[in-house]
Design a protein around this motif. Sequence first.
Motif, PDB file in Angstrom:
ATOM      1  N   ILE A 119       1.190  32.660 -10.876  1.00 29.06           N
ATOM      2  CA  ILE A 119       0.226  33.662 -11.318  1.00 29.06           C
ATOM      3  C   ILE A 119       0.839  34.351 -12.526  1.00 29.06           C
ATOM      4  O   ILE A 119       2.030  34.674 -12.526  1.00 29.06           O
ATOM      5  N   CYS A 120       0.036  34.552 -13.566  1.00 24.69           N
ATOM      6  CA  CYS A 120       0.554  35.232 -14.754  1.00 24.69           C
ATOM      7  C   CYS A 120      -0.265  36.467 -15.081  1.00 24.69           C
ATOM      8  O   CYS A 120      -1.415  36.611 -14.658  1.00 24.69           O
ATOM      9  N   ARG A 121       0.339  37.353 -15.850  1.00 27.99           N
ATOM     10  CA  ARG A 121      -0.325  38.545 -16.356  1.00 27.99           C
ATOM     11  C   ARG A 121      -1.063  38.222 -17.654  1.00 27.99           C
ATOM     12  O   ARG A 121      -1.053  37.070 -18.099  1.00 27.99           O
ATOM     13  N   HIS A 122      -1.622  39.229 -18.280  1.00 29.81           N
ATOM     14  CA  HIS A 122      -2.416  39.007 -19.496  1.00 29.81           C
ATOM     15  C   HIS A 122      -1.565  38.445 -20.630  1.00 29.81           C
ATOM     16  O   HIS A 122      -2.060  37.716 -21.485  1.00 29.81           O
ATOM     17  N   ASP A 123      -0.255  38.778 -20.635  1.00 34.29           N
ATOM     18  CA  ASP A 123       0.627  38.359 -21.730  1.00 34.29           C
ATOM     19  C   ASP A 123       1.404  37.091 -21.407  1.00 34.29           C
ATOM     20  O   ASP A 123       2.366  36.769 -22.099  1.00 34.29           O
ATOM     21  N   MET A 124       1.004  36.374 -20.360  1.00 32.43           N
ATOM     22  CA  MET A 124       1.582  35.094 -19.938  1.00 32.43           C
ATOM     23  C   MET A 124       2.878  35.245 -19.147  1.00 32.43           C
ATOM     24  O   MET A 124       3.512  34.254 -18.806  1.00 32.43           O
ATOM     25  N   ARG A 125       3.281  36.463 -18.832  1.00 34.58           N
ATOM     26  CA  ARG A 125       4.432  36.641 -17.948  1.00 34.58           C
ATOM     27  C   ARG A 125       4.068  36.235 -16.525  1.00 34.58           C
ATOM     28  O   ARG A 125       2.998  36.587 -16.024  1.00 34.58           O
ATOM     29  N   PHE A 126       4.964  35.528 -15.863  1.00 35.22           N
ATOM     30  CA  PHE A 126       4.715  35.122 -14.488  1.00 35.22           C
ATOM     31  C   PHE A 126       5.013  36.280 -13.539  1.00 35.22           C
ATOM     32  O   PHE A 126       6.082  36.892 -13.598  1.00 35.22           O
ATOM     33  N   SER A 127       4.064  36.578 -12.662  1.00 36.55           N
ATOM     34  CA  SER A 127       4.258  37.629 -11.659  1.00 36.55           C
ATOM     35  C   SER A 127       4.453  37.043 -10.265  1.00 36.55           C
ATOM     36  O   SER A 127       4.846  37.755  -9.337  1.00 36.55           O
ATOM     37  N   HIS A 128       4.168  35.764 -10.121  1.00 33.88           N
ATOM     38  CA  HIS A 128       4.387  35.063  -8.851  1.00 33.88           C
ATOM     39  C   HIS A 128       4.692  33.612  -9.164  1.00 33.88           C
ATOM     40  O   HIS A 128       4.044  32.998 -10.028  1.00 33.88           O
ATOM     41  N   LEU A 129       5.684  33.046  -8.457  1.00 32.40           N
ATOM     42  CA  LEU A 129       6.086  31.661  -8.691  1.00 32.40           C
ATOM     43  C   LEU A 129       6.406  30.964  -7.378  1.00 32.40           C
ATOM     44  O   LEU A 129       6.963  31.571  -6.460  1.00 32.40           O
ATOM     45  N   TYR A 130       6.025  29.697  -7.311  1.00 34.76           N
ATOM     46  CA  TYR A 130       6.520  28.847  -6.227  1.00 34.76           C
ATOM     47  C   TYR A 130       6.730  27.443  -6.774  1.00 34.76           C
ATOM     48  O   TYR A 130       5.842  26.882  -7.420  1.00 34.76           O
ATOM     49  N   VAL A 131       7.902  26.891  -6.494  1.00 32.28           N
ATOM     50  CA  VAL A 131       8.254  25.548  -6.958  1.00 32.28           C
ATOM     51  C   VAL A 131       8.753  24.743  -5.775  1.00 32.28           C
ATOM     52  O   VAL A 131       9.519  25.257  -4.953  1.00 32.28           O
ATOM     53  N   GLY A 132       8.349  23.484  -5.677  1.00 31.83           N
ATOM     54  CA  GLY A 132       8.960  22.637  -4.665  1.00 31.83           C
ATOM     55  C   GLY A 132       8.070  21.641  -3.957  1.00 31.83           C
ATOM     56  O   GLY A 132       8.554  20.620  -3.464  1.00 31.83           O
ATOM     57  N   TYR A 133       6.756  21.903  -3.893  1.00 34.50           N
ATOM     58  CA  TYR A 133       5.895  20.946  -3.197  1.00 34.50           C
ATOM     59  C   TYR A 133       5.796  19.654  -4.004  1.00 34.50           C
ATOM     60  O   TYR A 133       5.752  19.677  -5.234  1.00 34.50           O
ATOM     61  N   PRO A 134       5.758  18.511  -3.309  1.00 40.74           N
ATOM     62  CA  PRO A 134       5.608  17.222  -4.003  1.00 40.74           C
ATOM     63  C   PRO A 134       4.315  17.180  -4.817  1.00 40.74           C
ATOM     64  O   PRO A 134       3.326  17.848  -4.482  1.00 40.74           O
ATOM     65  N   GLY A 135       4.324  16.381  -5.863  1.00 33.74           N
ATOM     66  CA  GLY A 135       3.189  16.306  -6.765  1.00 33.74           C
ATOM     67  C   GLY A 135       1.911  15.808  -6.134  1.00 33.74           C
ATOM     68  O   GLY A 135       0.817  16.024  -6.684  1.00 33.74           O
ATOM     69  N   SER A 136       1.994  15.147  -4.992  1.00 37.26           N
ATOM     70  CA  SER A 136       0.789  14.623  -4.341  1.00 37.26           C
ATOM     71  C   SER A 136       0.021  15.690  -3.572  1.00 37.26           C
ATOM     72  O   SER A 136      -1.129  15.476  -3.179  1.00 37.26           O
ATOM     73  N   VAL A 137       0.643  16.844  -3.368  1.00 37.36           N
ATOM     74  CA  VAL A 137       0.010  17.908  -2.578  1.00 37.36           C
ATOM     75  C   VAL A 137      -1.029  18.646  -3.429  1.00 37.36           C
ATOM     76  O   VAL A 137      -0.754  19.033  -4.568  1.00 37.36           O
ATOM     77  N   HIS A 138      -2.205  18.850  -2.861  1.00 34.46           N
ATOM     78  CA  HIS A 138      -3.298  19.516  -3.577  1.00 34.46           C
ATOM     79  C   HIS A 138      -2.968  20.987  -3.808  1.00 34.46           C
ATOM     80  O   HIS A 138      -2.303  21.641  -2.994  1.00 34.46           O
ATOM     81  N   ASP A 139      -3.456  21.518  -4.926  1.00 32.72           N
ATOM     82  CA  ASP A 139      -3.200  22.908  -5.286  1.00 32.72           C
ATOM     83  C   ASP A 139      -3.582  23.873  -4.167  1.00 32.72           C
ATOM     84  O   ASP A 139      -2.841  24.815  -3.847  1.00 32.72           O
ATOM     85  N   ALA A 140      -4.756  23.670  -3.578  1.00 29.20           N
ATOM     86  CA  ALA A 140      -5.245  24.584  -2.544  1.00 29.20           C
ATOM     87  C   ALA A 140      -4.339  24.560  -1.313  1.00 29.20           C
ATOM     88  O   ALA A 140      -4.097  25.588  -0.681  1.00 29.20           O
ATOM     89  N   ARG A 141      -3.829  23.381  -0.976  1.00 28.96           N
ATOM     90  CA  ARG A 141      -2.941  23.272   0.183  1.00 28.96           C
ATOM     91  C   ARG A 141      -1.637  24.020  -0.072  1.00 28.96           C
ATOM     92  O   ARG A 141      -1.101  24.660   0.832  1.00 28.96           O
ATOM     93  N   VAL A 142      -1.138  23.928  -1.283  1.00 26.74           N
ATOM     94  CA  VAL A 142       0.086  24.665  -1.621  1.00 26.74           C
ATOM     95  C   VAL A 142      -0.131  26.154  -1.384  1.00 26.74           C
ATOM     96  O   VAL A 142       0.672  26.824  -0.733  1.00 26.74           O
ATOM     97  N   LEU A 143      -1.232  26.688  -1.906  1.00 25.68           N
ATOM     98  CA  LEU A 143      -1.511  28.110  -1.764  1.00 25.68           C
ATOM     99  C   LEU A 143      -1.650  28.499  -0.296  1.00 25.68           C
ATOM    100  O   LEU A 143      -1.131  29.539   0.134  1.00 25.68           O
ATOM    101  N   ARG A 144      -2.359  27.685   0.488  1.00 24.22           N
ATOM    102  CA  ARG A 144      -2.569  28.013   1.893  1.00 24.22           C
ATOM    103  C   ARG A 144      -1.262  28.068   2.675  1.00 24.22           C
ATOM    104  O   ARG A 144      -1.180  28.744   3.709  1.00 24.22           O
ATOM    105  N   ASN A 145      -0.261  27.360   2.210  1.00 28.34           N
ATOM    106  CA  ASN A 145       1.027  27.322   2.901  1.00 28.34           C
ATOM    107  C   ASN A 145       1.982  28.418   2.436  1.00 28.34           C
ATOM    108  O   ASN A 145       3.095  28.525   2.960  1.00 28.34           O
TER     109      ASN A 145
END
Length: 291
Positions: A119-145
């Motif tokens: 998630i980023c702010r208006h100036d492109m600064r990240f305010s929330h980050l998560y890294v690590g799920y495999p590329g095959s995992v759907h975006d929505a599933r990542v968020l739900r977890n």
Amino acid sequence: MGGLEPIIIEEQLYITLWYLGENDTIQKIADRFGVGEATVTQCRNKILKIVLKNLKKKFVVWPTHEEMLEEENLFAARNGFPDIVGALDGTRIPISKPRDHPQTYVNRKGFHSIQLQAICRHDMRFSHLYVGYPGSVHDARVLRNLYLWDVGLQRCNMQHHVLADGAYPLRRWLLTPFRNNGHLTLREKKYNKYHSSIRVAIERAFGNLKGRFRRLLNLQTHSVKTACKVIMACCVLHNIYIIQGDVDLADFLDDYEEPDEILHNHLIQERVYLKEIELQMLSCEITKVLV
């Protein structure tokens, strides 16, 4: 340092910034700086550890109540869309074939990758980050977890919202566009247009991130753990540069995929100049940690 050649911290920073900012091999970087390949890797690992342990919690933070009000006003200044404090999306960072369960890292485009969700702010600064799920995992599933799925409304103070594209589910705190079934009303089309023009902030943030840290265009490591550290550290540094008022050259650099020799040399000079600026910025922050 377990065999690390005695190098001042500024040199270790420069080696690491070069590693993150280019796609040069470890051998090529070692030749450039006149050190051994093991030294390049150890310098990188030391700086990444400092960044993630000491700087991440300082520079990647959720906006305070006062900052949310400011973000709301700054986002609204674009087209009047109210109560927005961030934009959410995911992107996939290419990596080499992992040693364990490699097939799970193959995304729908057919290459191995790791999911970065932010998630980023208006100036492109990240305010929330998560890294690590495999590329095959759907975006929505990542968020739900993620923990954010359950506390997003509280994080948004029960009244603000984050924007996301249609790949994500609609929540009280997470607004998505109307699905285009061919029968959208003019009001719904207008909503989608305004929604898209605000959400572009996260797309620009990812573009800026990858434009500056070109290692992320093809992160050639078989270690998922190392890949996650590199990706997260790049995001932290991305925020530091924005806070320090650094310029955004991502669009300029991305315009030239196959530059001629003169332009190529110019771009190299520009990137060396940028690294010198980045070195000064980061040296100040690292020094504060080491003192």
